[in-house]
Design a protein around this motif. Structure first.
Motif, PDB file in Angstrom:
ATOM      1  N   THR A   3       0.784  -1.228   0.000  1.00 39.86           N
ATOM      2  CA  THR A   3       0.000   0.000   0.000  1.00 39.86           C
ATOM      3  C   THR A   3       0.820   1.284   0.000  1.00 39.86           C
ATOM      4  OG1 THR A   3      -0.137  -0.024   2.406  1.00 39.86           O
ATOM      5  CG2 THR A   3      -1.922  -1.111   1.215  1.00 39.86           C
ATOM      6  N   ILE A   4       2.117   1.193  -0.128  1.00 42.49           N
ATOM      7  CA  ILE A   4       2.966   2.373   0.045  1.00 42.49           C
ATOM      8  C   ILE A   4       2.619   3.500  -0.929  1.00 42.49           C
ATOM      9  CG2 ILE A   4       4.861   1.660  -1.460  1.00 42.49           C
ATOM     10  CD1 ILE A   4       6.733   2.721   0.845  1.00 42.49           C
ATOM     11  N   LEU A   5       2.180   3.162  -2.131  1.00 44.33           N
ATOM     12  CA  LEU A   5       1.848   4.199  -3.116  1.00 44.33           C
ATOM     13  C   LEU A   5       0.507   4.867  -2.842  1.00 44.33           C
ATOM     14  CD1 LEU A   5       2.938   2.390  -6.385  1.00 44.33           C
ATOM     15  CD2 LEU A   5       4.127   4.250  -5.214  1.00 44.33           C
ATOM     16  N   GLU A   6      -0.338   4.201  -2.101  1.00 48.98           N
ATOM     17  CA  GLU A   6      -1.692   4.704  -1.885  1.00 48.98           C
ATOM     18  C   GLU A   6      -1.882   5.408  -0.546  1.00 48.98           C
ATOM     19  OE1 GLU A   6      -3.550   0.883  -2.365  1.00 48.98           O
ATOM     20  OE2 GLU A   6      -4.162   1.370  -4.403  1.00 48.98           O
ATOM     21  N   LYS A   7      -0.924   5.286   0.330  1.00 48.69           N
ATOM     22  CA  LYS A   7      -1.097   5.793   1.687  1.00 48.69           C
ATOM     23  C   LYS A   7      -0.091   6.898   1.977  1.00 48.69           C
ATOM     24  CE  LYS A   7      -4.172   2.663   2.175  1.00 48.69           C
ATOM     25  NZ  LYS A   7      -5.566   2.987   2.124  1.00 48.69           N
ATOM     26  N   PRO A   8      -0.559   8.119   2.147  1.00 43.80           N
ATOM     27  CA  PRO A   8       0.353   9.240   2.437  1.00 43.80           C
ATOM     28  C   PRO A   8       1.215   9.015   3.672  1.00 43.80           C
ATOM     29  CG  PRO A   8      -1.852  10.047   1.953  1.00 43.80           C
ATOM     30  CD  PRO A   8      -1.946   8.549   2.026  1.00 43.80           C
TER      31      PRO A   8
ATOM     32  N   ASP B 285      14.343   5.722  -0.733  1.00 42.69           N
ATOM     33  CA  ASP B 285      14.934   6.523  -1.801  1.00 42.69           C
ATOM     34  C   ASP B 285      14.324   6.199  -3.158  1.00 42.69           C
ATOM     35  OD1 ASP B 285      16.719   7.731   0.011  1.00 42.69           O
ATOM     36  OD2 ASP B 285      18.099   6.038  -0.166  1.00 42.69           O
ATOM     37  N   TYR B 286      13.880   4.966  -3.320  1.00 43.62           N
ATOM     38  CA  TYR B 286      13.297   4.519  -4.583  1.00 43.62           C
ATOM     39  C   TYR B 286      12.020   3.743  -4.308  1.00 43.62           C
ATOM     40  CZ  TYR B 286      17.970   5.406  -6.464  1.00 43.62           C
ATOM     41  OH  TYR B 286      19.157   5.979  -6.828  1.00 43.62           O
ATOM     42  N   VAL B 287      11.128   3.762  -5.287  1.00 45.88           N
ATOM     43  CA  VAL B 287       9.927   2.931  -5.233  1.00 45.88           C
ATOM     44  C   VAL B 287       9.996   1.962  -6.400  1.00 45.88           C
ATOM     45  CG1 VAL B 287       7.412   2.872  -5.404  1.00 45.88           C
ATOM     46  CG2 VAL B 287       8.536   4.719  -4.129  1.00 45.88           C
ATOM     47  N   VAL B 288      10.022   0.676  -6.052  1.00 51.88           N
ATOM     48  CA  VAL B 288      10.049  -0.391  -7.039  1.00 51.88           C
ATOM     49  C   VAL B 288       8.768  -1.192  -6.857  1.00 51.88           C
ATOM     50  CG1 VAL B 288      11.243  -2.470  -7.831  1.00 51.88           C
ATOM     51  CG2 VAL B 288      12.566  -0.499  -6.998  1.00 51.88           C
TER      52      VAL B 288
ATOM     53  N   LEU C 259      -4.953   0.946  -7.966  1.00 48.30           N
ATOM     54  CA  LEU C 259      -3.634   1.377  -8.406  1.00 48.30           C
ATOM     55  C   LEU C 259      -2.840   0.221  -9.010  1.00 48.30           C
ATOM     56  CD1 LEU C 259      -1.595   3.641  -8.697  1.00 48.30           C
ATOM     57  CD2 LEU C 259      -0.819   3.145  -6.382  1.00 48.30           C
ATOM     58  N   MET C 260      -2.844  -0.934  -8.369  1.00 50.14           N
ATOM     59  CA  MET C 260      -2.119  -2.081  -8.928  1.00 50.14           C
ATOM     60  C   MET C 260      -2.709  -2.490 -10.271  1.00 50.14           C
ATOM     61  SD  MET C 260       0.581  -2.772  -7.346  1.00 50.14           S
ATOM     62  CE  MET C 260       0.997  -4.162  -8.377  1.00 50.14           C
ATOM     63  N   ASN C 261      -4.007  -2.424 -10.388  1.00 46.25           N
ATOM     64  CA  ASN C 261      -4.633  -2.769 -11.665  1.00 46.25           C
ATOM     65  C   ASN C 261      -4.251  -1.764 -12.744  1.00 46.25           C
ATOM     66  OD1 ASN C 261      -5.778  -4.996 -10.442  1.00 46.25           O
ATOM     67  ND2 ASN C 261      -7.674  -3.933  -9.965  1.00 46.25           N
ATOM     68  N   GLU C 262      -4.130  -0.497 -12.376  1.00 46.01           N
ATOM     69  CA  GLU C 262      -3.679   0.513 -13.338  1.00 46.01           C
ATOM     70  C   GLU C 262      -2.232   0.245 -13.753  1.00 46.01           C
ATOM     71  OE1 GLU C 262      -4.372   4.247 -11.386  1.00 46.01           O
ATOM     72  OE2 GLU C 262      -6.528   4.201 -11.815  1.00 46.01           O
ATOM     73  N   ILE C 263      -1.391  -0.092 -12.781  1.00 48.06           N
ATOM     74  CA  ILE C 263       0.008  -0.397 -13.096  1.00 48.06           C
ATOM     75  C   ILE C 263       0.075  -1.608 -14.016  1.00 48.06           C
ATOM     76  CG2 ILE C 263       2.189  -1.222 -12.100  1.00 48.06           C
ATOM     77  CD1 ILE C 263       1.537   0.620  -9.667  1.00 48.06           C
ATOM     78  N   SER C 264      -0.729  -2.621 -13.734  1.00 49.60           N
ATOM     79  CA  SER C 264      -0.750  -3.817 -14.587  1.00 49.60           C
ATOM     80  C   SER C 264      -1.159  -3.492 -16.017  1.00 49.60           C
ATOM     81  CB  SER C 264      -1.708  -4.874 -14.013  1.00 49.60           C
ATOM     82  OG  SER C 264      -1.200  -5.395 -12.812  1.00 49.60           O
ATOM     83  N   SER C 265      -1.965  -2.442 -16.175  1.00 47.97           N
ATOM     84  CA  SER C 265      -2.398  -2.062 -17.516  1.00 47.97           C
ATOM     85  C   SER C 265      -1.465  -1.029 -18.155  1.00 47.97           C
ATOM     86  CB  SER C 265      -3.836  -1.540 -17.493  1.00 47.97           C
ATOM     87  OG  SER C 265      -3.892  -0.301 -16.824  1.00 47.97           O
ATOM     88  N   GLY C 266      -0.349  -0.725 -17.480  1.00 45.40           N
ATOM     89  CA  GLY C 266       0.650   0.160 -18.064  1.00 45.40           C
ATOM     90  C   GLY C 266       0.616   1.603 -17.601  1.00 45.40           C
TER      91      GLY C 266
ATOM     92  N   ILE D 202       1.754   3.811 -15.129  1.00 42.05           N
ATOM     93  CA  ILE D 202       2.726   3.842 -14.038  1.00 42.05           C
ATOM     94  C   ILE D 202       2.757   5.232 -13.403  1.00 42.05           C
ATOM     95  CG2 ILE D 202       5.117   3.364 -13.390  1.00 42.05           C
ATOM     96  CD1 ILE D 202       3.667   0.989 -14.785  1.00 42.05           C
ATOM     97  N   PRO D 203       2.510   5.343 -12.093  1.00 42.30           N
ATOM     98  CA  PRO D 203       2.562   6.651 -11.421  1.00 42.30           C
ATOM     99  C   PRO D 203       3.985   7.226 -11.456  1.00 42.30           C
ATOM    100  CG  PRO D 203       1.582   4.979  -9.997  1.00 42.30           C
ATOM    101  CD  PRO D 203       2.137   4.274 -11.179  1.00 42.30           C
ATOM    102  N   PRO D 204       4.104   8.542 -11.460  1.00 44.36           N
ATOM    103  CA  PRO D 204       5.430   9.173 -11.488  1.00 44.36           C
ATOM    104  C   PRO D 204       6.300   8.819 -10.286  1.00 44.36           C
ATOM    105  CG  PRO D 204       3.682  10.809 -11.755  1.00 44.36           C
ATOM    106  CD  PRO D 204       3.019   9.503 -11.496  1.00 44.36           C
ATOM    107  N   SER D 205       5.700   8.441  -9.173  1.00 44.87           N
ATOM    108  CA  SER D 205       6.473   8.105  -7.973  1.00 44.87           C
ATOM    109  C   SER D 205       7.158   6.743  -8.058  1.00 44.87           C
ATOM    110  CB  SER D 205       5.572   8.144  -6.741  1.00 44.87           C
ATOM    111  OG  SER D 205       4.506   7.232  -6.890  1.00 44.87           O
ATOM    112  N   VAL D 206       6.839   5.961  -9.096  1.00 48.92           N
ATOM    113  CA  VAL D 206       7.431   4.637  -9.264  1.00 48.92           C
ATOM    114  C   VAL D 206       8.705   4.759 -10.095  1.00 48.92           C
ATOM    115  CG1 VAL D 206       7.107   2.337 -10.265  1.00 48.92           C
ATOM    116  CG2 VAL D 206       5.234   3.433  -9.027  1.00 48.92           C
ATOM    117  N   ASP D 207       9.803   4.263  -9.544  1.00 44.24           N
ATOM    118  CA  ASP D 207      11.089   4.343 -10.224  1.00 44.24           C
ATOM    119  C   ASP D 207      11.354   3.158 -11.149  1.00 44.24           C
ATOM    120  OD1 ASP D 207      12.247   6.792  -8.918  1.00 44.24           O
ATOM    121  OD2 ASP D 207      11.817   5.585  -7.142  1.00 44.24           O
ATOM    122  N   PHE D 208      10.776   2.005 -10.835  1.00 45.34           N
ATOM    123  CA  PHE D 208      11.025   0.812 -11.642  1.00 45.34           C
ATOM    124  C   PHE D 208       9.905  -0.185 -11.400  1.00 45.34           C
ATOM    125  CE2 PHE D 208      13.119  -3.000 -13.165  1.00 45.34           C
ATOM    126  CZ  PHE D 208      13.977  -2.529 -14.161  1.00 45.34           C
ATOM    127  N   VAL D 209       9.540  -0.940 -12.435  1.00 45.17           N
ATOM    128  CA  VAL D 209       8.544  -2.003 -12.310  1.00 45.17           C
ATOM    129  C   VAL D 209       9.221  -3.326 -12.668  1.00 45.17           C
ATOM    130  CG1 VAL D 209       6.344  -2.944 -13.119  1.00 45.17           C
ATOM    131  CG2 VAL D 209       6.624  -0.469 -12.872  1.00 45.17           C
TER     132      VAL D 209
END
Length: 162
Positions: A75-80, A87-90, A123-130, A132-139
């Motif tokens: 949940t790190i991307l969804e929870k402020p 340093d990175y979000v993978v 959010l995960m379903n959006e990432i799965s469909s391509g 990718i939020p700007p806060s994500v450094d690598f998938v």
């Protein structure tokens, strides 16, 4: 709140026991409650996130001599409350069908109980469909063998220069 106080605190706050007759915690029972009740989810998060954050910082400091440390969080991307912990979000992702099948096999639950949770993972379903939020450094795509996953992890480490 200490880690040892979390389960009793959650049970008290929600007025429900999440253990079997032998006193063993049943995560699937808690999951079915909080993933179908957004208010209950918020209560659990308000108890868990501060402890999780404190525990991560303590663990990170104990491992300061390591090349890198990893915090796994669904949940790190969804929870402020969890933003800025690293340093990175993978993101490690797999197709929805793969995620569903793995959850069924891992938790011993039905398709219906899993698909409800997966459908709530916007959010995960959006990432799965391509998307990718700007806060994500690598998938990292984890849809095959352990060898393929290992290669994808190596590519990530090289890309992030860690």
């Amino acid at each position: 709140t200490e880690k040892s106080d979390l389960l009793p605190g959650i049970e008290n706050a929600l007025g429900e026991r999440f253990r079997d007759a032998d006193g063993i915690f049943r995560p699937s029972v808690l999951a079915s409650r909080i993933f179908s009740d957004s208010e209950a989810l918020g209560v659990v998060e308000s108890l868990v996130f501060p402890v999780l954050t404190e525990d991560f910082y303590r663990w990170r400091d104990l491992n300061a001599d390591k090349r890198f440390v990893v915090l796994e969080s669904a949940t790190i991307l969804e929870k402020p409350d969890l933003a800025g912990l690293g340093d990175y979000v993978v993101v490690v992702d797999a197709p929805v069908a793969t995620r569903v099948q793995r959850a069924i096999e891992r938790d011993g639950v039905t398709y219906e109980s899993v698909i409800g949770r997966v459908n709530n993972q916007k959010l995960m379903n959006e990432i799965s469909s391509g998307m990718i939020p700007p806060s994500v450094d690598f998938v990292i795509i984890n849809d095959g063998s352990l060898e393929a996953l290992s290669e994808n992890v190596k590519k990530c480490i090289e890309s992030l220069d860690i």
